[in-house]
Design a protein around this motif. Structure first.
Motif, PDB file in Angstrom:
ATOM      1  N   VAL A   7      32.187 100.700  39.432  1.00 26.44           N
ATOM      2  CA  VAL A   7      32.187 101.469  38.192  1.00 26.44           C
ATOM      3  C   VAL A   7      31.423 100.673  37.141  1.00 26.44           C
ATOM      4  CG1 VAL A   7      33.616 102.355  36.314  1.00 26.44           C
ATOM      5  CG2 VAL A   7      34.339 102.677  38.674  1.00 26.44           C
ATOM      6  N   SER A  35      29.589 104.650  40.108  1.00 24.32           N
ATOM      7  CA  SER A  35      29.939 105.667  39.123  1.00 24.32           C
ATOM      8  C   SER A  35      29.673 105.048  37.760  1.00 24.32           C
ATOM      9  CB  SER A  35      31.415 106.062  39.233  1.00 24.32           C
ATOM     10  OG  SER A  35      31.690 106.608  40.501  1.00 24.32           O
ATOM     11  N   PHE A  37      29.487 105.384  33.481  1.00 31.76           N
ATOM     12  CA  PHE A  37      30.058 106.080  32.326  1.00 31.76           C
ATOM     13  C   PHE A  37      29.459 105.538  31.047  1.00 31.76           C
ATOM     14  CE2 PHE A  37      33.159 106.220  35.703  1.00 31.76           C
ATOM     15  CZ  PHE A  37      33.533 107.555  35.709  1.00 31.76           C
ATOM     16  N   HIS A  45      39.574 108.514  31.733  1.00 34.22           N
ATOM     17  CA  HIS A  45      40.049 109.580  32.630  1.00 34.22           C
ATOM     18  C   HIS A  45      39.845 109.166  34.087  1.00 34.22           C
ATOM     19  CE1 HIS A  45      41.020 113.580  34.030  1.00 34.22           C
ATOM     20  NE2 HIS A  45      39.908 113.563  34.741  1.00 34.22           N
ATOM     21  N   TYR A  46      38.679 108.646  34.415  1.00 30.26           N
ATOM     22  CA  TYR A  46      38.394 108.204  35.789  1.00 30.26           C
ATOM     23  C   TYR A  46      39.346 107.086  36.205  1.00 30.26           C
ATOM     24  CZ  TYR A  46      35.952 106.281  39.810  1.00 30.26           C
ATOM     25  OH  TYR A  46      35.657 105.813  41.062  1.00 30.26           O
ATOM     26  N   SER A  49      42.759 108.137  37.186  1.00 32.47           N
ATOM     27  CA  SER A  49      42.863 109.012  38.356  1.00 32.47           C
ATOM     28  C   SER A  49      43.324 108.207  39.569  1.00 32.47           C
ATOM     29  CB  SER A  49      41.510 109.671  38.644  1.00 32.47           C
ATOM     30  OG  SER A  49      40.609 108.719  39.183  1.00 32.47           O
ATOM     31  N   GLU A  51      41.509 107.611  42.078  1.00 35.63           N
ATOM     32  CA  GLU A  51      40.336 106.885  42.586  1.00 35.63           C
ATOM     33  C   GLU A  51      40.429 105.421  42.166  1.00 35.63           C
ATOM     34  OE1 GLU A  51      36.600 106.997  44.581  1.00 35.63           O
ATOM     35  OE2 GLU A  51      37.856 108.727  44.143  1.00 35.63           O
TER      36      GLU A  51
END
Length: 62
Positions: A7, A35, A37, A45-46, A49, A51
């Protein structure tokens, strides 16, 4: 081999595309799933989650 989940969270969007282009153009492109952001809310939010990334690289703001 399962790709590593990375991330990236940065405020400036101009850093995202060059990094993704570089990684995808190397042998690591198949070994990583990145991923990215640029919005704090989307990042939070991610991360809330189910994940779970293998690594997070984020600016202090995030």
């Amino acid at each position: 081999m399962v790709p590593l989940k990375i991330v990236l969270a940065v405020k400036e969007i101009q850093y995202v595309e060059p990094l993704l282009d570089y990684v995808n153009g190397t042998e690591y492109g198949e070994k990583m799933r990145i991923s990215a952001f640029t919005k704090t809310e989307a990042f939070i939010h991610y991360m809330n989650s189910d994940e779970r990334p293998d690594a997070v690289v984020a600016e202090l703001l995030f």
